[in-house]
Each structure stands twice: as structure tokens, then as C-alpha cells.
Design a protein around this motif. Structure first.
Motif, mmCIF file in Angstrom:
data_model
loop_
_atom_site.group_PDB
_atom_site.id
_atom_site.type_symbol
_atom_site.label_atom_id
_atom_site.label_comp_id
_atom_site.label_asym_id
_atom_site.label_seq_id
_atom_site.Cartn_x
_atom_site.Cartn_y
_atom_site.Cartn_z
ATOM 1 N N ASP A 233 0.804 -1.220 0.000
ATOM 2 C CA ASP A 233 0.000 0.000 0.000
ATOM 3 C C ASP A 233 0.841 1.276 0.000
ATOM 4 O OD1 ASP A 233 -2.464 -1.184 -0.131
ATOM 5 O OD2 ASP A 233 -2.785 -1.219 2.033
ATOM 6 N N LEU A 234 2.161 1.154 0.139
ATOM 7 C CA LEU A 234 3.000 2.351 0.139
ATOM 8 C C LEU A 234 2.887 3.054 -1.215
ATOM 9 C CD1 LEU A 234 6.230 1.003 1.887
ATOM 10 C CD2 LEU A 234 4.493 2.511 2.885
ATOM 11 N N PRO A 235 2.768 4.388 -1.228
ATOM 12 C CA PRO A 235 2.573 5.124 -2.489
ATOM 13 C C PRO A 235 3.867 5.230 -3.294
ATOM 14 C CG PRO A 235 2.691 6.662 -0.651
ATOM 15 C CD PRO A 235 2.740 5.283 -0.046
ATOM 16 N N LEU A 236 3.934 4.517 -4.397
ATOM 17 C CA LEU A 236 5.158 4.448 -5.196
ATOM 18 C C LEU A 236 5.334 5.681 -6.074
ATOM 19 C CD1 LEU A 236 4.968 0.722 -6.371
ATOM 20 C CD2 LEU A 236 6.337 1.669 -4.496
ATOM 21 N N ASN A 237 6.589 6.071 -6.235
ATOM 22 C CA ASN A 237 6.957 7.167 -7.128
ATOM 23 C C ASN A 237 7.548 6.551 -8.398
ATOM 24 O OD1 ASN A 237 7.495 9.738 -8.105
ATOM 25 N ND2 ASN A 237 9.401 9.960 -6.952
ATOM 26 N N PRO B 16 11.959 6.499 -3.798
ATOM 27 C CA PRO B 16 11.069 5.393 -4.174
ATOM 28 C C PRO B 16 9.591 5.639 -3.894
ATOM 29 C CG PRO B 16 12.325 4.843 -2.198
ATOM 30 C CD PRO B 16 12.896 6.115 -2.733
ATOM 31 N N TYR B 17 9.278 6.561 -2.963
ATOM 32 C CA TYR B 17 7.885 6.723 -2.560
ATOM 33 C C TYR B 17 7.448 8.193 -2.638
ATOM 34 C CZ TYR B 17 8.761 2.065 -0.788
ATOM 35 O OH TYR B 17 9.124 0.742 -0.686
ATOM 36 N N LEU B 18 6.146 8.377 -2.653
ATOM 37 C CA LEU B 18 5.554 9.704 -2.580
ATOM 38 C C LEU B 18 5.246 10.038 -1.122
ATOM 39 C CD1 LEU B 18 3.057 9.423 -5.581
ATOM 40 C CD2 LEU B 18 5.256 10.629 -5.562
ATOM 41 N N TYR B 19 5.336 11.310 -0.793
ATOM 42 C CA TYR B 19 5.078 11.758 0.577
ATOM 43 C C TYR B 19 3.569 11.868 0.780
ATOM 44 C CZ TYR B 19 5.657 14.505 4.854
ATOM 45 O OH TYR B 19 5.624 14.957 6.155
ATOM 46 N N GLN B 20 2.950 10.708 0.893
ATOM 47 C CA GLN B 20 1.501 10.618 1.028
ATOM 48 C C GLN B 20 1.165 9.454 1.958
ATOM 49 O OE1 GLN B 20 0.007 9.932 -2.927
ATOM 50 N NE2 GLN B 20 0.621 11.944 -3.709
ATOM 51 N N HIS B 21 -0.036 9.510 2.539
ATOM 52 C CA HIS B 21 -0.640 8.368 3.243
ATOM 53 C C HIS B 21 0.314 7.763 4.273
ATOM 54 C CE1 HIS B 21 -3.450 9.115 0.077
ATOM 55 N NE2 HIS B 21 -2.698 8.557 -0.870
ATOM 56 N N SER B 22 0.547 6.464 4.203
ATOM 57 C CA SER B 22 1.341 5.781 5.229
ATOM 58 C C SER B 22 2.799 6.217 5.220
ATOM 59 C CB SER B 22 1.242 4.267 5.041
ATOM 60 O OG SER B 22 1.563 3.893 3.715
ATOM 61 N N MET B 23 3.339 6.591 4.058
ATOM 62 C CA MET B 23 4.727 7.046 4.021
ATOM 63 C C MET B 23 4.870 8.386 4.737
ATOM 64 S SD MET B 23 7.902 6.707 3.378
ATOM 65 C CE MET B 23 7.707 5.045 2.735
ATOM 66 N N ALA B 24 3.918 9.290 4.541
ATOM 67 C CA ALA B 24 3.951 10.567 5.262
ATOM 68 C C ALA B 24 3.849 10.332 6.769
ATOM 69 C CB ALA B 24 2.819 11.469 4.779
ATOM 70 N N TYR B 25 3.031 9.366 7.169
ATOM 71 C CA TYR B 25 2.895 9.039 8.593
ATOM 72 C C TYR B 25 4.225 8.546 9.166
ATOM 73 C CZ TYR B 25 1.692 6.348 12.749
ATOM 74 O OH TYR B 25 1.667 5.828 14.018
#
Length: 232
Positions: free
Chosen positions: A37-41, A78-87
């Protein structure tokens, strides 16, 4: 030795998902479902990692990098600063959740080891001593420690100095961020490397990383990459 320590730790203290507390997988404190579920870049500018709307199999530059090329060479985010990654990032940065640094470092290590030319040294983004005293730690250092250990790369914590206590970048519009970072960094001592990577938690416009990359290149370093967990 490290492999045996990991085996023992995973046997007696198996990883648990930070996000949902289910069993972790692949030695990560993250379960398979939360990992997926991690938001991929996935599709981004190779220079600054800004997410691009049009997918392409070839390397692309965004309009900002074409107009005003930053001083670093490539960015791996690797990821976008959104959702669970931002958390995960905000809880590390403002909640002192050090276990998040281990997870973020592991995720970033897996990504760069598969996609980047590894540098001779990694340099965590320096904090001014006033900001360090206020926060009590540097989240970029905590992430970089895990990266250096996992990738067996030199870690330099002392050569680069943040000499100006700049206004926080998040409070400024993009046009003023470059001006805010002018002469923000200096070198306490020269580095004897040709290829280094700056490590940070998140990149927004890249102005801070570009200022540090310029300082590094002025000492003779030929290539500076940026490794960040997420791109805003």
C-alpha cells in the motif's frame, strides 16, 4: 557476524508491522499488505524525482530541471510523501519514533541497491545546531546510519556543516527557497571522494539538496546524488 545477529533477532524478536501490528516480512517492520500500500513514485524526473503524469520507459526531465538545473546529478526517491509514508516520516521527525528510521532506511536501501550506482560515501542532510538542540536529533542521520550499515558504505557526519539557521523551507514559496539556502552550508574539512550521496527523509523542491550539492562540488567532488525516502 551481522547475519547471525539478524537471524537471532528475528527468531526471538520477529518483526512486527509498525502500521497494523501484523507479522512483518522480509526482515521489515512492515507486513506484506502495508508494504504493497505504500505510495510508489514510479514515473518521475531522474534529476529531482518530481512525479510525472506521463509514464515513459526512457529517462525524463521535468520542466523545472530543464529551466533551472539543480546542482545534484540524480535523485532516488522510491515513494511519494503521502498516506502511510507521510505518517512514517512525520512520526520519526516529530514523534521521535526511532524504529521508523530503521524501517525507512531498510526500504531505501532495498531500492537504491537495485537501481542506483552506489557512491563512495553517504552524507545525511545537516541540521543547524539550533535546530538540532530544539529537536534533539537529526532524522536524516538516523536513516543514514541504517543505510550505511546495510549497504556497507562510508558514513560522514562531520565534514558538512549547516552554518546558517535558515527559515524553515516549508514556510516559503518555491521561488524564495533557493534564496533562503544561499551559503547555508560549509565544509569543515574536504572529502576525498568523487561520488557521494546526500541522504534526507523527504524532498519538496530540492532547493536544500541543491545548495548542499553545490558546496560539495566546489570542493572537487564530481558527482552528487540525492537519496530520499519520499518526494513531496
Amino acid at each position: 557476524m551481522n547475519n547471525w545477529l539478524n537471524i537471532i533477532q528475528n527468531k526471538w524478536l520477529p518483526p512486527r508491522c509498525i502500521l497494523c501490528n501484523r507479522p512483518g516480512f522480509a526482515d521489515l517492520d512492515l507486513c506484506n499488505a502495508c508494504f504493497n500500500d505504500l505510495p510508489l513514485n514510479n514515473f518521475c524526473c531522474y534529476r529531482c524525482a518530481e512525479n510525472l503524469s506521463n509514464a515513459s520507459n526512457s529517462a525524463q526531465l521535468c520542466g523545472r530541471c530543464l529551466t533551472n538545473t539543480p546542482h545534484f546529478d540524480e535523485t532516488y526517491a522510491p515513494y511519494l510523501y503521502q498516506h502511510s509514508m507521510a505518517y512514517l516520516i512525520t512520526q520519526l521527525k516529530f514523534g521521535h519514533q526511532y524504529k521508523h528510521a530503521r524501517l525507512l532506511g531498510s526500504l531505501l536501501a532495498k531500492y537504491v541497491s537495485a537501481s542506483a550506482e552506489l557512491p563512495e560515501c553517504i552524507i545525511p542532510m545537516p541540521l543547524h545546531h539550533n535546530r538540532y538542540q530544539e529537536r534533539g536529533f537529526n532524522q536524516s542521520i538516523e536513516i543514514a546510519r541504517h543505510l550505511a550499515r546495510l549497504l556497507d558504505i562510508s558514513l560522514d557526519l562531520h565534514s558538512c556543516v549547516r552554518q546558517r539557521d535558515t527559515v524553515q523551507q516549508t514556510s516559503l514559496p518555491a521561488a524564495q527557497r533557493l534564496k533562503n539556502m544561499r551559503k547555508a552550508f560549509s565544509m569543515a574539512k574536504p572529502l576525498k571522494f568523487q561520488h557521494v550521496a546526500i541522504v534526507d527523509d523527504v524532498m519538496t523542491t530540492g532547493a536544500t539538496a541543491s545548495a548542499l550539492a553545490l558546496t560539495l562540488k566546489e570542493t572537487g567532488i564530481s558527482r552528487v546524488d540525492v537519496w530520499v525516502c519520499a518526494r513531496a
